[in-house]
Design a protein around this motif. Structure first.
Motif, PDB file in Angstrom:
ATOM      1  N   LYS A   1      38.859  26.567  33.262  1.00 24.64           N
ATOM      2  CA  LYS A   1      37.757  26.586  34.227  1.00 24.64           C
ATOM      3  C   LYS A   1      37.086  27.958  34.208  1.00 24.64           C
ATOM      4  O   LYS A   1      37.739  28.978  34.326  1.00 24.64           O
ATOM      5  CB  LYS A   1      38.313  26.282  35.628  1.00 24.64           C
ATOM      6  CG  LYS A   1      37.296  25.640  36.548  1.00 24.64           C
ATOM      7  CD  LYS A   1      37.937  25.171  37.846  1.00 24.64           C
ATOM      8  CE  LYS A   1      37.282  25.851  39.018  1.00 24.64           C
ATOM      9  NZ  LYS A   1      38.103  26.745  39.778  1.00 24.64           N
ATOM     10  N   PHE A   2      35.763  27.944  34.036  1.00 21.46           N
ATOM     11  CA  PHE A   2      34.995  29.179  34.116  1.00 21.46           C
ATOM     12  C   PHE A   2      33.956  29.020  35.213  1.00 21.46           C
ATOM     13  O   PHE A   2      33.523  27.912  35.476  1.00 21.46           O
ATOM     14  CB  PHE A   2      34.314  29.489  32.768  1.00 21.46           C
ATOM     15  CG  PHE A   2      35.291  29.963  31.726  1.00 21.46           C
ATOM     16  CD1 PHE A   2      35.674  31.290  31.692  1.00 21.46           C
ATOM     17  CD2 PHE A   2      35.838  29.074  30.801  1.00 21.46           C
ATOM     18  CE1 PHE A   2      36.582  31.732  30.736  1.00 21.46           C
ATOM     19  CE2 PHE A   2      36.755  29.512  29.855  1.00 21.46           C
ATOM     20  CZ  PHE A   2      37.130  30.850  29.815  1.00 21.46           C
ATOM     21  N   PRO A   3      33.558  30.111  35.868  1.00 24.36           N
ATOM     22  CA  PRO A   3      33.962  31.487  35.610  1.00 24.36           C
ATOM     23  C   PRO A   3      35.418  31.755  35.988  1.00 24.36           C
ATOM     24  O   PRO A   3      36.058  30.957  36.654  1.00 24.36           O
ATOM     25  CB  PRO A   3      33.001  32.306  36.485  1.00 24.36           C
ATOM     26  CG  PRO A   3      32.612  31.395  37.598  1.00 24.36           C
ATOM     27  CD  PRO A   3      32.609  30.018  37.001  1.00 24.36           C
ATOM     28  N   SER A   4      35.879  32.927  35.564  1.00 24.85           N
ATOM     29  CA  SER A   4      37.274  33.336  35.741  1.00 24.85           C
ATOM     30  C   SER A   4      37.630  33.505  37.215  1.00 24.85           C
ATOM     31  O   SER A   4      36.759  33.490  38.077  1.00 24.85           O
ATOM     32  CB  SER A   4      37.475  34.686  35.058  1.00 24.85           C
ATOM     33  OG  SER A   4      36.751  35.676  35.774  1.00 24.85           O
ATOM     34  N   VAL A   5      38.924  33.732  37.459  1.00 27.14           N
ATOM     35  CA  VAL A   5      39.370  33.960  38.847  1.00 27.14           C
ATOM     36  C   VAL A   5      39.031  35.370  39.330  1.00 27.14           C
ATOM     37  O   VAL A   5      39.185  35.667  40.502  1.00 27.14           O
ATOM     38  CB  VAL A   5      40.907  33.808  39.001  1.00 27.14           C
ATOM     39  CG1 VAL A   5      41.349  32.405  38.780  1.00 27.14           C
ATOM     40  CG2 VAL A   5      41.658  34.771  38.101  1.00 27.14           C
ATOM     41  N   TRP A   6      38.622  36.248  38.429  1.00 20.50           N
ATOM     42  CA  TRP A   6      38.413  37.642  38.806  1.00 20.50           C
ATOM     43  C   TRP A   6      37.240  37.813  39.777  1.00 20.50           C
ATOM     44  O   TRP A   6      36.280  37.038  39.767  1.00 20.50           O
ATOM     45  CB  TRP A   6      38.173  38.490  37.556  1.00 20.50           C
ATOM     46  CG  TRP A   6      39.359  38.518  36.621  1.00 20.50           C
ATOM     47  CD1 TRP A   6      40.671  38.674  36.971  1.00 20.50           C
ATOM     48  CD2 TRP A   6      39.345  38.371  35.199  1.00 20.50           C
ATOM     49  NE1 TRP A   6      41.470  38.650  35.856  1.00 20.50           N
ATOM     50  CE2 TRP A   6      40.683  38.469  34.753  1.00 20.50           C
ATOM     51  CE3 TRP A   6      38.331  38.189  34.258  1.00 20.50           C
ATOM     52  CZ2 TRP A   6      41.037  38.384  33.407  1.00 20.50           C
ATOM     53  CZ3 TRP A   6      38.680  38.103  32.911  1.00 20.50           C
ATOM     54  CH2 TRP A   6      40.014  38.202  32.497  1.00 20.50           C
ATOM     55  N   CYS A   7      37.319  38.860  40.560  1.00 17.61           N
ATOM     56  CA  CYS A   7      36.237  39.176  41.505  1.00 17.61           C
ATOM     57  C   CYS A   7      34.939  39.419  40.729  1.00 17.61           C
ATOM     58  O   CYS A   7      34.986  39.867  39.577  1.00 17.61           O
ATOM     59  CB  CYS A   7      36.538  40.464  42.271  1.00 17.61           C
ATOM     60  SG  CYS A   7      38.069  40.473  43.190  1.00 17.61           S
ATOM     61  N   PRO A   8      33.790  39.185  41.361  1.00 18.19           N
ATOM     62  CA  PRO A   8      32.523  39.512  40.701  1.00 18.19           C
ATOM     63  C   PRO A   8      32.510  40.976  40.263  1.00 18.19           C
ATOM     64  O   PRO A   8      32.819  41.858  41.054  1.00 18.19           O
ATOM     65  CB  PRO A   8      31.480  39.280  41.805  1.00 18.19           C
ATOM     66  CG  PRO A   8      32.126  38.310  42.744  1.00 18.19           C
ATOM     67  CD  PRO A   8      33.602  38.599  42.691  1.00 18.19           C
ATOM     68  N   GLY A   9      32.204  41.217  38.996  1.00 18.43           N
ATOM     69  CA  GLY A   9      32.078  42.593  38.509  1.00 18.43           C
ATOM     70  C   GLY A   9      33.374  43.231  38.059  1.00 18.43           C
ATOM     71  O   GLY A   9      33.380  44.391  37.631  1.00 18.43           O
ATOM     72  N   CYS A  10      34.491  42.516  38.129  1.00 22.76           N
ATOM     73  CA  CYS A  10      35.784  43.101  37.723  1.00 22.76           C
ATOM     74  C   CYS A  10      35.761  43.466  36.236  1.00 22.76           C
ATOM     75  O   CYS A  10      35.345  42.667  35.391  1.00 22.76           O
ATOM     76  CB  CYS A  10      36.927  42.133  37.988  1.00 22.76           C
ATOM     77  SG  CYS A  10      38.504  42.780  37.384  1.00 22.76           S
ATOM     78  N   GLY A  11      36.249  44.655  35.928  1.00 25.39           N
ATOM     79  CA  GLY A  11      36.240  45.149  34.550  1.00 25.39           C
ATOM     80  C   GLY A  11      37.084  44.338  33.583  1.00 25.39           C
ATOM     81  O   GLY A  11      36.897  44.432  32.366  1.00 25.39           O
ATOM     82  N   ASN A  12      38.006  43.532  34.103  1.00 22.99           N
ATOM     83  CA  ASN A  12      38.847  42.738  33.197  1.00 22.99           C
ATOM     84  C   ASN A  12      38.003  41.891  32.245  1.00 22.99           C
ATOM     85  O   ASN A  12      38.332  41.752  31.066  1.00 22.99           O
ATOM     86  CB  ASN A  12      39.780  41.814  33.995  1.00 22.99           C
ATOM     87  CG  ASN A  12      40.860  42.595  34.739  1.00 22.99           C
ATOM     88  OD1 ASN A  12      41.224  43.687  34.344  1.00 22.99           O
ATOM     89  ND2 ASN A  12      41.357  42.022  35.823  1.00 22.99           N
ATOM     90  N   GLY A  13      36.924  41.314  32.760  1.00 22.22           N
ATOM     91  CA  GLY A  13      36.052  40.474  31.931  1.00 22.22           C
ATOM     92  C   GLY A  13      35.331  41.290  30.870  1.00 22.22           C
ATOM     93  O   GLY A  13      35.082  40.798  29.762  1.00 22.22           O
ATOM     94  N   ILE A  14      35.007  42.533  31.200  1.00 23.08           N
ATOM     95  CA  ILE A  14      34.315  43.395  30.232  1.00 23.08           C
ATOM     96  C   ILE A  14      35.265  43.714  29.071  1.00 23.08           C
ATOM     97  O   ILE A  14      34.882  43.674  27.903  1.00 23.08           O
ATOM     98  CB  ILE A  14      33.811  44.693  30.908  1.00 23.08           C
ATOM     99  CG1 ILE A  14      32.907  44.348  32.102  1.00 23.08           C
ATOM    100  CG2 ILE A  14      33.077  45.578  29.902  1.00 23.08           C
ATOM    101  CD1 ILE A  14      32.376  45.550  32.876  1.00 23.08           C
ATOM    102  N   VAL A  15      36.529  43.997  29.419  1.00 22.42           N
ATOM    103  CA  VAL A  15      37.530  44.264  28.379  1.00 22.42           C
ATOM    104  C   VAL A  15      37.717  43.022  27.505  1.00 22.42           C
ATOM    105  O   VAL A  15      37.796  43.099  26.281  1.00 22.42           O
ATOM    106  CB  VAL A  15      38.886  44.683  28.996  1.00 22.42           C
ATOM    107  CG1 VAL A  15      39.936  44.904  27.914  1.00 22.42           C
ATOM    108  CG2 VAL A  15      38.727  45.944  29.843  1.00 22.42           C
ATOM    109  N   MET A  16      37.740  41.865  28.165  1.00 20.22           N
ATOM    110  CA  MET A  16      37.948  40.619  27.425  1.00 20.22           C
ATOM    111  C   MET A  16      36.831  40.411  26.393  1.00 20.22           C
ATOM    112  O   MET A  16      37.098  40.057  25.236  1.00 20.22           O
ATOM    113  CB  MET A  16      37.999  39.450  28.411  1.00 20.22           C
ATOM    114  CG  MET A  16      38.215  38.117  27.763  1.00 20.22           C
ATOM    115  SD  MET A  16      38.632  36.881  29.018  1.00 20.22           S
ATOM    116  CE  MET A  16      37.934  35.440  28.262  1.00 20.22           C
TER     117      MET A  16
END
Ligand SMILES: Cc1ncc(C[n+]2csc(CCOP(=O)(O)OP(=O)(O)O)c2C)c(N)n1
Ligand code: SF4
Ligand code: SF4
Ligand code: SF4
Lengths: 281, 87
Positions: A21-36
């Motif tokens: 399921k997207f978007p991810s569970v991360w908070c809006p703007g979380c850097g984890n997605g940028i690293v991914m």
């Protein structure tokens, strides 16, 4: 087109795990997605066979990263990503093994495993997403929470000193160590690429934003404000070498901080096995 | 959006800052609004101020002609909600 260094913008979509399921569970703007995103682009540049990649993580917001990827993944227990990854690499030395971990996961509960993976120089790439706090559990202090900073367990300011994950890894024997931030995405891609290509234990510390806890508690603002902080307070290694300790206080030094050639754990083990087998005839 | 793209645009734009032909081609970027979490990163980091937020805080390409395809917005989008129509 002469844009060889630029990736097609939809490369990332191609690596997302079908059915997730997207978007991810991360908070809006979380850097984890940028690293991914940067990690996927680096893997894609290498052209590795996805069936030959194993991504391993422990527990934490950052540790959820591998579950979104269409490669072999193992979502293990808190702090134990490196031991699981070591097992995979040891059993299947031909496999590319990548660990994604947080500052709490790698350096608090998993600190012991971290130094020993470095010491063995096993051919694993570890990406330590350092947001200076425990994000998933609500903002407790971690071993990288800087002195005086606020977390829910250091409400009046942290009296401890912080680990520098890169120095720790270098001291423990890692043969490739680099630091980057989520603001410096092209640089991050470069560091990841070098780490993935390196034979031996490689660590990339990706300085990242948990604006939800670290940012809010320390009045550093939202994701945009925190990325701007990373921009303003980062110094490339070359420039840093000409600066005094005083000038470097509170700054992130970015780049390949250490690299050396050393024998690799699985190779050495295989040599030992071969030698013993030939002795027996 | 479409108004600003076509409003008073001459047949061949003389001093277009971009080497991309957005007048005849598609918009610079594709934005997946169902994945976008309105974090504001793309809007704030774009060096050309291509975006303005809509009322939910999600990016709208209001100055598409200024887009240089520099990649900054989509490499920083933590939710993979931006892809380029040109790269
Ligand atoms: C054995 C065990 N102890 C504690 C926890 C609770 N716990 C879950 S995530 C976490 C810390 C995560 O922090 P970090 O690794 O920095 O990741 P982040 O969420 O910040 O990305 C803790 C203490 C757990 N899941 N298992
Ligand atoms: S709590 Fe922090 S680390 Fe976790 S998803 Fe939110 S911003 Fe990211
Ligand atoms: S590609 Fe660059 S110029 Fe174009 S919208 Fe994105 S950040 Fe702005
Ligand atoms: S960076 Fe991505 S998620 Fe954030 S506002 Fe822009 S499109 Fe939406």
């Amino acid at each position: 087109m002469a844009t060889v260094t630029k990736q097609k913008s939809d490369v990332v979509l191609d690596y997302l795990r079908p059915g997730k399921k997207f978007p991810s569970v991360w908070c809006p703007g979380c850097g984890n997605g940028i690293v991914m995103g940067a990690l996927i682009r680096a893997i894609d540049k290498l052209g590795w066979d996805r069936d030959n990649i194993a991504m391993v993580s422990g527990i934490g917001c950052s540790s959820r990263l591998p579950i979104y990827l269409d490669v072999h993944t193992l979502h293990s227990t808190h702090g134990r990503a490196l031991p699981f990854a070591t097992g995979i690499k040891f059993a299947k030395p031909g496999m590319k093994v990548i660990v994604v971990t947080g500052d709490g996961d790698a350096l608090a509960i998993g600190g012991n495993h971290f130094i020993h993976a470095c010491r063995r120089n096993i051919d694993i790439t570890a990406i330590l997403i350092n947001n200076n706090i425990y994000g998933m559990t609500g903002g407790q202090g971690s071993p990288t929470t800087p002195a005086e900073k606020i977390s829910t367990t250091t409400p009046f300011g942290n009296v401890e000193k912080q680990f520098d994950p890169c120095q720790l890894a270098i001291g423990a024997g890692a043969s490739y160590v680099a630091r980057t931030t989520v603001y410096h995405t092209p640089h991050m891609e470069k560091m990841l690429l070098a780490a993935l290509e390196h034979k031996g234990f490689s660590l990339v510390e990706a300085v990242s934003n948990c604006h939800t806890y670290f940012g809010r508690l320390n009045r550093q603002g939202d994701a945009v404000a925190m990325l701007n902080l990373f921009k303003e307070n980062s110094v490339m290694k070359g420039k840093a070498s000409k600066m005094t300790d005083e000038e470097l206080k509170g700054k992130w030094v970015l780049g390949t901080l250490h690299e050396h050639e050393a024998t690799e754990f699985c190779d050495e083990y295989q040599k030992l096995v071969d030698a013993q087998m030939s002795k027996r005839g | 959006m479409t108004e600003s793209k076509t409003a008073g645009a001459p047949e061949s734009k003389p001093a277009s800052k971009s080497k991309y032909d957005y007048t005849n081609g598609p918009m610079p970027l594709e934005i997946n609004l169902s994945w976008c979490k309105a974090c504001n990163l793309c809007i704030a980091l774009c060096p050309k101020q291509v975006f303005e937020p809509d009322r939910d805080g999600k990016p709208v390409q209001v100055r598409p002609d200024d887009c240089t395809q520099c990649t900054i917005c989509w490499v920083h989008c933590p939710d993979f909600a931006i892809t380029s129509n040109y790269k």
